[in-house]
Design an enzyme around this catalytic site. Sequence first.
Site, short mmCIF file in Angstrom:
data_model
loop_
_atom_site.label_atom_id
_atom_site.label_comp_id
_atom_site.label_asym_id
_atom_site.label_seq_id
_atom_site.Cartn_x
_atom_site.Cartn_y
_atom_site.Cartn_z
CG HIS A 2 13.58 9.21 1.69
ND1 HIS A 2 13.57 7.98 1.11
CD2 HIS A 2 12.49 9.28 2.46
CE1 HIS A 2 12.51 7.32 1.53
NE2 HIS A 2 11.83 8.09 2.35
CG ASP A 220 16.64 7.85 -1.77
OD1 ASP A 220 16.92 8.89 -2.33
OD2 ASP A 220 16.03 7.79 -0.69
CD1 TRP A 335 21.93 6.97 10.35
CD2 TRP A 335 23.05 8.83 9.84
NE1 TRP A 335 23.05 7.00 11.13
CE2 TRP A 335 23.77 8.14 10.85
CE3 TRP A 335 23.58 10.04 9.35
CZ2 TRP A 335 24.96 8.60 11.38
CZ3 TRP A 335 24.77 10.50 9.88
CH2 TRP A 335 25.46 9.80 10.88
CG ASP A 336 17.45 8.82 2.55
OD1 ASP A 336 17.68 9.93 2.05
OD2 ASP A 336 16.55 8.09 2.13
CE1 TYR A 337 16.88 10.09 10.17
CE2 TYR A 337 19.03 10.26 11.21
CZ TYR A 337 17.75 9.74 11.18
OH TYR A 337 17.34 8.88 12.17
#
Length: 658
Positions: A2, A220, A335-337
């Site tokens: 991200h 993403d 989670w795109d963390y």
Amino acid sequence: MHKSGAGAIYSRISSKALLFAALLAPACQAAGAEAAQWPSVGGSLESQHYSPLADIRKDNVAKLQVAWTYHSGDFSKGDASHGGTALQVTPLMVDGSLYFCTPYNRIVALDAESGREKWTFDAHAKLDGIYTPVCRGVAYWRDTQAVAGAPCRERIFMSTLNAKLWAVDPANGHACKDFGEAGNVDLLHGIGEARLAEYYPTSAPLAVNDVVVVGAFVKDGQRLHAPGGAVRAFDARSGELKWVFDPVPPGTHAVSAEEVKHGATLTRGTPNVWAPMSADPAHGLIYLPTGNPSPDHYAGTERGQMDYYGSSVVAVDATSGAVRWHFQTVHHDLWDYDVAAQPVLYQQHVDGKEVPALIQATKTGQVFLLDRLSGVPLFPVEERPVPASTVPGETASPTQPFATRPAPLAPLNITREDLWGLTSYDKRKCREQFDALDYKGIFTPPSLRGSLEYPGLGGGVNWGSVSVDPVHNRMVVNLQTAPFTLKLVKRADYKGGTAGSDLVGLGPQEETPYVVLRGPYLSPWQTPCVRPPWGKLVAIDLNTGNKLWEHELGTLHGLAPLVGDRLHWGTPNSGGSLQTGGGLVFIAATMDKYFRAFDADSGAELWRTELPYAGNATPLSYRARPGGRQFLVIAAGGHAPLGTEPGDAIVAFTLPGQ
């Protein structure tokens, strides 16, 4: 993988609803030193965002006034070819000149005392397909082997949105012709097939020793075999590729610099490094905050072992690129963390000794304090059980790492009773959405039913990272609470459009069985369904890990007519803080256009002024000349995805009568 846009979701908040509701490091390291320069975007390669200058103090900060304002003209609300701009840059200050890049990839040099333009350099970067044109900074390097006065003995490096790395002479703004081909290196070389605006740098390069190091943003959620996220180091004199960190798991062939020179393609789908990097020149280490491998919300067996270096901080050798250690903040990230925050270096005091340490803040609101030579946590990190995935073909990690000190800056769990609304109607609607979603705490995996992600994929803490006062070993960090919803849909069942978004909407996740739909968790009034504050500023004692104070960050000024200044609910924010020897914390970052000063000891707000545009950037402070005035400078140009008006101002403040 991200990018910066945590608050992108809140561009949808309606005003109607709100109406209701080595050369570089020493200068900034030494306590009390009269640091005149600011030669790196973090102040030094350690990236502490700290200035020991103390002319501006608690007792006189209210007297600050605008010294000068510069407008570049480089901004846009977006058009058919690209999205609206974001001015997230922190200028450099070297030998009386300020250097910064614009969202259009022009380098501007200003006289740091007067704000007078000295020269500009235009890279003529094509912006087609760029969702948010942004350039967070440039890098400065001096050739210690060159003869004094030689052309390009000093260099400003800028990486561009059309994937080139430029070297420019700060004396005159001319390209350094001996670097690469006529002053630039093509960063797409070795990447392989890349679609329009799928691969490009957004953060500043890192110049350390005699190399310049670059990472890149990768769009993403698009496809399994996206362009690889390898980090590359180029010779600062010639532009020759010196080393590559190809982030593949152990036992897998990592593509080398020599192979790339002979036509090899870097491994596809690997974790990337889009956020700012930092370095410890004394120990020869570079610290890389990594994203998650492609795609973001489904891994299955398709992603294989590419998670190994994902969502981590990785320490590599500055000379060779060899990995010295890595610490993973999220296992098997669904989670795109990804790690968005720049690693920040400091000295931890343990049993009367100083330990070289590193801060890694994360989107989850957790902050990990590590020994920067080994990666070993300075306070216990616990592996705790987390929910399993219910998606056929997916296996979530059974545990995740949890920092014990500092305590998480955002709640690890919310309940139905925690939900919030401006009225009983929208609160009820938020609860109805909550009941329809899967949610079992912070690491609830994406599901076919739909799941709640809190904090959202933008954080928590994003690229603005933290600031550190090395005298008091005090960390200050701004964060937001931006919940999202995620829903996986079987590809065969999805009937919508196929154009992939980068923030909200569809993530195609090609070559997997599922597409993903991402969106904000908002009420019918378009306000967050979680209780304010939606943005806050927190101070932490690094020696103990204890919280010192906390303050909401942002009002609804300019967002809710008539009542906005009275609603101290915090706002989503983008940018970072600056601490100074005058005992102050300076930060803009919010949606309300205010630039603020806080008492670093108590957290009390001491001063604020309204900027021409929101200051979604990180400030700096310097003296333009020995014995001169202390300046405070902020880029105020908004952030289109955050919902703040795009602009182009660089604003300098100082005290009157100096």
